[in-house]
Design a protein around this motif. Structure first.
Motif, short mmCIF file in Angstrom:
data_model
loop_
_atom_site.label_atom_id
_atom_site.label_comp_id
_atom_site.label_asym_id
_atom_site.label_seq_id
_atom_site.Cartn_x
_atom_site.Cartn_y
_atom_site.Cartn_z
N TRP A 1 0.88 -1.13 -0.35
CA TRP A 1 0.26 -0.29 -0.21
C TRP A 1 0.80 1.56 0.00
CZ3 TRP A 1 0.77 2.73 4.60
CH2 TRP A 1 1.66 2.66 5.69
N ASP A 2 2.43 1.12 0.30
CA ASP A 2 2.99 2.19 -0.07
C ASP A 2 3.67 2.30 -1.04
OD1 ASP A 2 4.68 -0.24 0.58
OD2 ASP A 2 5.07 1.00 3.11
N LEU A 3 3.76 1.91 -2.24
CA LEU A 3 3.83 2.03 -3.08
C LEU A 3 3.13 1.67 -4.64
CD1 LEU A 3 6.97 1.61 -4.80
CD2 LEU A 3 7.15 -0.42 -4.40
N GLY A 4 4.25 2.38 -5.36
CA GLY A 4 2.37 2.25 -6.79
C GLY A 4 2.11 3.16 -6.30
N GLN A 5 0.46 2.96 -7.21
CA GLN A 5 -1.12 3.79 -6.89
C GLN A 5 -0.72 4.09 -5.98
OE1 GLN A 5 -3.60 2.65 -10.35
NE2 GLN A 5 -2.38 1.48 -11.47
N GLY A 6 -1.68 5.31 -5.57
CA GLY A 6 -2.33 5.53 -4.12
C GLY A 6 -0.67 6.10 -3.44
N ALA A 7 0.55 6.22 -4.21
CA ALA A 7 1.40 6.19 -3.24
C ALA A 7 2.58 6.60 -4.33
CB ALA A 7 2.30 4.54 -2.65
N GLY A 8 2.42 8.10 -5.07
CA GLY A 8 3.00 8.77 -6.17
C GLY A 8 4.32 9.63 -5.65
N PHE A 9 4.43 9.59 -4.25
CA PHE A 9 5.33 10.77 -3.52
C PHE A 9 5.82 11.80 -4.40
CE2 PHE A 9 7.78 9.28 0.35
CZ PHE A 9 6.75 7.04 0.53
#
Lengths: 276, 276
Positions: free
Chosen positions: B96-104
């Motif tokens: 949940w902290d990488l990829g979609q929803g997590a673009g930084f």
């Protein structure tokens, strides 16, 4: 009978909590949310009930209602029950307007619903005792409010128990469920086809025979897609003649929680004035 | 290039809207939310950017942020972009902290991310032009704020563009991503293992070399589960010495939107003061 605290967040000086418990009335596990205002010098705490609409849970109002600031200022606790019994052992329907998430706050008499769908008994007999015990310095004074299907439930519960509630308010309530598609579908399923059994769950029938009805505030958005067919007020206002009913139209507002958030300050002020 | 209005709700006198458009920068369809204050007598409208945290979309702040009342009072438009590129053709990760929803909010250089994950370019080059055109009587004045990963993005975008933003604020921001697990995981994936490439996306590195940094307000709950490991402020505050940074601890508040809703009035007042 145990009530378990499963979540708590500080909010506007108070606490936004969530509890789980087994309900004997509904024969299933239930959750409810509870806002407790900041505790200062043993001030008495009033209690407001919030009943949500179709498809909702106890989360919708706690997260989108923007009420905590005003509830804390007025030193009100606010309890948010779920909208139906829940679980894999509980009857359900494919439609979003029947079964789980759509309990209509009544006591069902028909199968397969009669076993679990007893939200009226839950909200008037079982849950109050649990909630009262959770409120520090509970004043003993209560009011009730809700939205859409929860507006219907609010009016029915408030009008059937006028000695218990000081005031009733609703956003976009179903006012005459016996005469509109949502209500007819639910009442047929939960109460059967004999419409003489519907009247005791219809706010329009109830208010006509409620000499002691508490003051009522109803707010209805004019841009609400459900207004014309499901939420028409004419029959209710006619039946309510002579009662303390304030019915207001909100110009350009719709059925969403954005409307509720915008006007919740006014509704809580209305209840505060009645709870004095 | 078309921007399509897909949702609108009246809220606190203004309009809470949602738009869809195809982003050339991100090479995918995107949505964003936009609050427009009530239009009265051609008053100039300031613009606030809100960047959300991990797992969020443009909906979290619009529905749970309780900001509309104050934005309307201050005559501010508020734009809420999504937190990453989206869609089945866009790279993703199981975490949940990488990829979609997590673009930084950075421009990725590594495969498979480099093609779509260009949120920094999107937010500084493409989206502003679309948003400016949607704001009646735009004053040309902007500020930026965000939460958690969005607090990191807010600081990075604000510090890299001090001439564009009058003020920066953040709730529970990741302040030193190069040194904490969330940031290290994302930066390794998006930017590669050579840590010299991380500094330009780390607020602690950036603030040390920002003589013209706009005024910054940071609010951090003391009951935030992520505080100790992910959100520690020591290195940032050391690097920020001499800059206009107000760092405040919120006693007993956690990482949730209940905290944001409680203190959003203060943050918007801070921006209003800086936008004068």
């Amino acid at each position: 009978m145990t009530t378990t605290l499963i979540e708590t967040h500080k909010a506007f000086g108070g606490e936004q909590r969530k509890y789980r418990h087994y309900s004997e009335t509904l024969d299933c596990d239930m959750v409810f949310s509870l806002f407790l205002p900041q505790q200062t010098d043993n001030k008495p705490t009033d209690l407001i009930w919030w009943l949500s609409g179709l498809t909702c849970t106890d989360d919708n109002f706690s997260q989108k209602g923007a009420f905590q600031k005003y509830a804390n200022q007025h030193h009100m606790a606010v309890v948010m029950p779920d909208t139906s019994p829940r679980g894999t052992a509980v009857a359900d329907d494919e439609g979003w307007d029947l079964g789980q998430g759509a309990g209509f706050y009544l006591n069902a008499t028909q199968e397969p619903w009669a076993k679990n769908y007893r939200m009226y008994a839950y909200l008037t007999e079982e849950l109050p005792q649990l909630v009262y015990a959770l409120i520090p310095n509970f004043s003993g004074k209560e009011s009730i409010m809700g939205h859409s299907m929860g507006g219907h439930g609010t009016l029915v519960i408030g009008l059937k128990n006028p000695e218990r509630f000081r005031s009733i308010s609703a956003f976009a309530p179903i006012l005459n469920p016996s005469q509109v598609p949502w209500g007819q579908k639910a009442f047929t399923a939960y109460l059967g086809t004999d419409e003489t059994n519907w009247a005791e769950w219809d706010a329009t029938s109830l208010i006509a025979e409620s000499p002691a009805a508490p003051p009522i505030l109803i707010s209805q958005g004019t841009a609400d897609n459900f207004y014309d067919v499901q939420l028409n007020e004419e029959a209710f206002l006619q039946a309510a003649e002579g009662k303390k009913v304030r019915y207001e139209k909100l110009d350009g507002y719709d059925h969403s929680y954005f409307t509720i958030a915008t006007f919740i300050e006014d509704h809580l002020q209305f209840h505060k004035d009645c709870l004095k």
